[in-house]
Design a protein around this motif. Structure first.
Motif, PDB file in Angstrom:
ATOM      1  N   TYR A 117      68.803  38.702 -63.623  1.00 46.45           N
ATOM      2  CA  TYR A 117      68.414  37.902 -62.450  1.00 46.45           C
ATOM      3  C   TYR A 117      66.940  37.540 -62.499  1.00 46.45           C
ATOM      4  N   ALA A 118      66.646  36.274 -62.299  1.00 44.01           N
ATOM      5  CA  ALA A 118      65.255  35.833 -62.313  1.00 44.01           C
ATOM      6  C   ALA A 118      64.469  36.524 -61.200  1.00 44.01           C
ATOM      7  N   ASP A 119      65.162  36.849 -60.093  1.00 46.05           N
ATOM      8  CA  ASP A 119      64.471  37.505 -58.978  1.00 46.05           C
ATOM      9  C   ASP A 119      65.020  38.908 -58.724  1.00 46.05           C
ATOM     10  N   GLY A 120      65.432  39.577 -59.816  1.00 51.00           N
ATOM     11  CA  GLY A 120      65.956  40.944 -59.704  1.00 51.00           C
ATOM     12  C   GLY A 120      64.859  41.985 -59.618  1.00 51.00           C
ATOM     13  N   ALA A 121      63.598  41.547 -59.708  1.00 51.54           N
ATOM     14  CA  ALA A 121      62.453  42.463 -59.633  1.00 51.54           C
ATOM     15  C   ALA A 121      61.203  41.631 -59.423  1.00 51.54           C
ATOM     16  N   ASP A 122      60.186  42.260 -58.829  1.00 48.66           N
ATOM     17  CA  ASP A 122      58.926  41.541 -58.635  1.00 48.66           C
ATOM     18  C   ASP A 122      57.914  41.830 -59.736  1.00 48.66           C
ATOM     19  N   PHE A 123      58.048  43.004 -60.352  1.00 47.95           N
ATOM     20  CA  PHE A 123      57.082  43.329 -61.413  1.00 47.95           C
ATOM     21  C   PHE A 123      57.696  44.329 -62.392  1.00 47.95           C
TER      22      PHE A 123
ATOM     23  N   THR B 118      60.787  30.303 -53.646  1.00 51.07           N
ATOM     24  CA  THR B 118      60.160  29.478 -54.685  1.00 51.07           C
ATOM     25  C   THR B 118      59.058  30.285 -55.371  1.00 51.07           C
ATOM     26  N   ALA B 119      58.618  29.776 -56.526  1.00 52.99           N
ATOM     27  CA  ALA B 119      57.552  30.463 -57.271  1.00 52.99           C
ATOM     28  C   ALA B 119      56.285  30.560 -56.422  1.00 52.99           C
ATOM     29  N   ALA B 120      56.004  29.501 -55.669  1.00 51.91           N
ATOM     30  CA  ALA B 120      54.789  29.506 -54.840  1.00 51.91           C
ATOM     31  C   ALA B 120      54.904  30.533 -53.723  1.00 51.91           C
ATOM     32  N   GLN B 121      56.095  30.641 -53.134  1.00 53.03           N
ATOM     33  CA  GLN B 121      56.295  31.649 -52.083  1.00 53.03           C
ATOM     34  C   GLN B 121      56.158  33.060 -52.648  1.00 53.03           C
TER      35      GLN B 121
ATOM     36  N   ARG C  91      70.296  34.071 -59.746  1.00 60.19           N
ATOM     37  CA  ARG C  91      69.350  34.393 -58.664  1.00 60.19           C
ATOM     38  C   ARG C  91      70.056  35.066 -57.510  1.00 60.19           C
ATOM     39  N   LEU C  92      69.333  35.910 -56.822  1.00 58.08           N
ATOM     40  CA  LEU C  92      69.867  36.570 -55.624  1.00 58.08           C
ATOM     41  C   LEU C  92      69.451  35.825 -54.362  1.00 58.08           C
ATOM     42  N   GLY C  93      68.271  35.228 -54.401  1.00 56.40           N
ATOM     43  CA  GLY C  93      67.753  34.548 -53.213  1.00 56.40           C
ATOM     44  C   GLY C  93      67.257  33.165 -53.582  1.00 56.40           C
ATOM     45  N   ASN C  94      66.483  32.551 -52.702  1.00 66.12           N
ATOM     46  CA  ASN C  94      66.023  31.193 -53.013  1.00 66.12           C
ATOM     47  C   ASN C  94      64.521  31.023 -52.806  1.00 66.12           C
TER      48      ASN C  94
END
Ligand code: GLC
Length: 451
Positions: A260-266, A29-32, A24-27
């Protein structure tokens, strides 16, 4: 013993791949994340705009590559650029009327020309006959119409003196030998180009207020012999910078940060058929599509999609839980040509009557089977189910398989006229009675209020 080793190996592999997928790059949450993305998933429909010097060649935005043009040969388009009909307020009105909720403009495409006023290059609109920052006018115009504003920025740059050779570069098409690469790369320094990109992206994300979407294009190092990707762009640092400058921004998946799990939004399925969209169900995605084949204005292209094909793309996207971003390539004078305008007009006619079956919608709950010759969309908040009728039944009967007991009310969406229904003879299906005359829409929509 052998089995034990195999088991340990398997465990190691599984743990490693799990660990790498979890990088991950950031922290957030899924809800955020869900909340940050909400306007975008609700919007479902956006406009892509590919506009640059290539609009003058009018034969593909890749013309520099396709015809192996040097900077000197391409210079005539810079000298000539004079978009005297550029009126982004008109673009914004047309986009809004067509039901699009956001737009993404090419601030710089692969050719390297910047539509904005960057202090890091002279290769920009203010230095042409346009004499001004065209991105600024676009931002102001779309914002004034209440639309969300996005920037496309090409990671590739076929003009920058530090951008090194790769298999997409216009200069290396003929001779792909190492000797030729070395010759062409003399004096080029990707580290400097990376800094140039960071500087420009910083400008784009600090000088124009809140930017809603950043569409970066693209990485192709995996599998390609001489492509570029994550390391060439410095993607990790770049994305961190983007998120720092614009915490709410939505970023596509072409930086190449796949581990990365958060390397992209879509994700961004490009120019795929409606059939190919089905497997994306459950992911967060946006399909990008052209009216015809190319993204930039292509005068002689004759493969324009029909109104029905465009509607099918939009409906199928939503019925699989995704977005559609439909591209317009304005002419060199800065206008949408008549074919684009006609297509947008038809969409606005349909959307005016049927947009409730698009906005805030997604795929139908699994218990609702798709009736023959239709596609379903569903609004989870209002619990309305939408049946898009692709082939209007000649006998006026539409069988809704196993819908008995699930419906409270049925009407056409375009005029809210009531539709009668009754249990079919098998006791589980519902038979919906449609009028003889098909409503005046290519694909009419029935709205069911569910129990
Ligand atoms: C491809 C093309 C590019 C276009 C983009 C849009 O990556 O290189 O010309 O801008 O797709 O999705």
């Amino acid at each position: 013993m052998v089995r034990k080793i195999a088991l340990i190996l398997l465990l190691v592999v599984v743990t490693c791949s799990f660990a790498s997928a979890q990088k991950r790059l950031g922290n957030e949450t899924a809800a955020q994340k869900k909340q940050r993305m909400e306007w975008w998933t609700d919007a479902r429909f956006g406009m892509f705009i590919h506009w640059g010097l290539y609009s003058q060649a009018a034969r593909h935005e890749w013309v520099k590559h396709n015809e192996h043009l040097t900077n000197a040969e391409y210079q005539k388009y810079f000298d000539q650029f004079n978009p005297d009909h550029f009126d982004p307020k008109k673009w914004a009105r047309e986009a809004k009327a067509a039901g699009m909720k956001y737009a993404v403009l090419t601030t710089k495409h692969h050719e390297g020309f910047c539509l904005f006023d960057s202090k890091y290059t002279d290769y920009k609109a203010p230095n042409t006959h346009a004499k001004r920052d065209l991105v600024k006018e676009y931002v102001d115009a779309f914002r004034a119409e209440g639309m969300k504003v996005g920037f496309y920025y090409s990671l590739l740059d076929w003009h920058h003196p530090d951008y090194t050779m790769d298999d997409a570069h216009p200069l290396v098409q003929v001779d792909t030998s190492k000797a030729n690469y070395d010759r062409l790369n003399k004096g080029r320094d990707m580290a400097k180009y990376r800094q140039y990109m960071r500087n420009q992206i910083t400008e784009l994300l600090t000088k124009y207020g809140k930017i809603d979407v950043l569409w970066l294009d693209w990485s192709w190092d995996k599998g390609a012999k001489k492509g570029k990707g994550e390391n060439d762009w410095g993607s990790v640092e770049l994305l961190k910078l983007v998120r720092k400058l614009q915490p709410g921004i939505i970023v596509n998946n072409r930086l190449g940060l796949t581990e990365y799990a958060d390397g992209a939004d879509f994700v961004t399925p490009e120019q795929v058929s409606t059939k190919e969209l089905e497997p994306y169900k459950g992911k967060v995605w946006e399909t990008c599509q052209t009216f015809s084949g190319s993204w930039g204005y292509y005068r002689d292209e004759n493969s324009w999609k029909t109104h029905r094909q465009l509607l099918d793309l939009l409906i199928t996207s939503v019925s699989n839980g995704g977005n559609l971003i439909l591209n317009v390539g304005p002419t060199a004078r800065g206008e949408f040509d008549y074919r684009a305008t006609n297509a947008l007009d038809s969409l606005s006619y349909w959307m005016h009557a049927n947009n409730k079956a698009i906005y805030n919608c997604t795929y139908a709950p699994a218990e609702f089977k798709t009736p023959d010759n239709t596609k379903l969309t569903y609004n989870p908040q209002t619990k309305r189910l939408y049946i898009h009728i692709y082939n209007y039944p000649a006998d006026g009967k539409l069988i809704l398989p196993a819908y008995h007991g699930k419906i409270k009310y049925a009407q056409f969406l375009n005029d809210y006229s009531e539709l009668k229904y009754a249990p079919a003879s098998n006791g589980t299906d519902v038979e919906l009675t449609l009028p003889k005359n098909k409503p005046h829409y290519e694909i009419p929509v029935v709205e069911l209020t569910l129990q």
